[in-house]
Enzyme design. Structure first.
Site, PDB file in Angstrom:
ATOM      1  N   SER A 135       0.879  -1.189   0.000  1.00  0.00           N
ATOM      2  CA  SER A 135       0.000   0.000   0.000  1.00  0.00           C
ATOM      3  C   SER A 135       0.908   1.228   0.000  1.00  0.00           C
ATOM      4  CB  SER A 135      -0.853  -0.012   1.271  1.00  0.00           C
ATOM      5  OG  SER A 135      -1.445   1.239   1.493  1.00  0.00           O
ATOM      6  N   TYR A 148      -1.755  -1.200  10.791  1.00  0.00           N
ATOM      7  CA  TYR A 148      -1.929  -1.435   9.348  1.00  0.00           C
ATOM      8  C   TYR A 148      -0.741  -0.863   8.567  1.00  0.00           C
ATOM      9  CZ  TYR A 148      -3.674  -1.378   4.605  1.00  0.00           C
ATOM     10  OH  TYR A 148      -3.782  -1.575   3.242  1.00  0.00           O
TER      11      TYR A 148
END
Ligand SMILES: NC(=O)c1ccc[n+]([C@@H]2O[C@H](COP(=O)([O-])OP(=O)(O)OC[C@H]3O[C@@H](n4cnc5c(N)ncnc54)[C@H](OP(=O)(O)O)[C@@H]3O)[C@@H](O)[C@H]2O)c1
Length: 252
Positions: A135, A148
């Site tokens: 990401s 995360y």
């Protein structure tokens, strides 16, 4: 004989777009996710290729090995491994359920690492390819999504290191770093309504970028011009400032 791609997190979002892309190129599919019904529905919709479905919760310890053993037992030769399954959680670290956060680490980090390890020898033998989905979160600390962001920093670092270790072997490692994308991720992570998620892009576009990078053997692909600038800026701005800015962008 058709090549075979194993895709984790194949039932929705970016993973499902990979399913559509690879099936359109004639690949056989091995699809992993938890939702058995969705997996069966996907299998039903493809009659002209071999589709193997494995319903497995990859956040469980030992699940990656079980997936590998199922594939081995079925004598399926994997040519491409796509470690895509993952989820996020929005909120302060202290407030979020620690079991859920641990599951996130299990899925985003441990399952990805173990699947890569188990399949790597045969991928080398088959002149194969690996795609890990990280990401843009990989490039900076993420207050309000601390775990995360840290899991995705791991995926980026691990993938780049592995790509270099394997540079003289007949396998490539690519890491895809998308920004906010229209999938179930935003709702599942409770991140919808944040400044970051104001203009998510289409998952099909993200998957195509990943596919092209994977096929050309590129190591890191960041989707979108602005995301590239953001990742670059994070590398030279002071880390404390980057953390403050990220917290602002993540806040609702
Ligand atoms: N969407 C974004 O904005 C964005 C941005 C950057 C990176 N990413 C990354 O992209 C990847 C794909 O996410 P997405 O956006 O496509 O989200 P998504 O639509 O929520 O898809 C997640 C997929 O992972 C599967 N999955 C979730 N937990 C699982 C578990 N414990 N075991 C096995 N499979 C599991 C889900 O299927 P089941 O529910 O059937 O298990 C689903 O197929 C993730 O790694 C995510 O971190 C997303």
């Amino acid at each position: 004989m058709n090549n075979t791609v194993l895709i984790t997190g194949a039932t929705s979002g970016i993973g499902y777009e990979f399913v559509k892309l690879f099936s359109s190129k004639g690949y056989n599919l091995v699809l992993v996710a938890r939702n058995q019904k969705k997996l069966e529905d996907i299998k039903q919709s493809y009659q002209d290729i071999n589709v193997t479905i494995i319903s497995k919760d990859l956040s469980q310890i030992g699940a990656a090995k079980e997936v590998y053993e199922i594939v081995e037992k079925a004598s399926i030769r994997i040519d491409i491994l796509i470690n895509n399954a993952g989820f996020g959680l929005f909120g302060e670290f202290i407030e979020l359920d620690i079991q859920k956060q641990s599951q996130m680490i299990q899925l985003n980090i441990r399952a990805l690492t173990e699947l890569t390890h188990y399949f790597l020898p045969s991928l080398i033998e088959n002149k194969g390819k690996i795609l890990n989905v990280a990401s843009t979160a990989a490039f900076q600390p993420g207050p309000l999504m601390a775990i995360y962001f840290a899991t995705k920093a791991y995926v980026l670092s691990f993938s780049e290191a592995l790509a270099e270790e394997l540079s003289d072997r007949s396998v490539t490692v690519t890491v895809l770093c998308p920004g906010p994308t229209k999938t179930n991720f935003g709702q599942a992570a409770n991140i919808e309504g944040s400044k970051l998620f104001s203009r998510p892009v289409d998952a099909s576009w993200v998957a195509k970028k990943g596919y092209n990078a994977l096929m050309s053997g590129k190591t890191v692909v960041i989707t979108g011009g602005l995301n590239k600038v953001g990742a670059l800026a994070s590398s030279f701005l002071p880390r404390k400032l980057v953390a403050k800015m990220t917290k602002f962008i993540l806040s609702k």
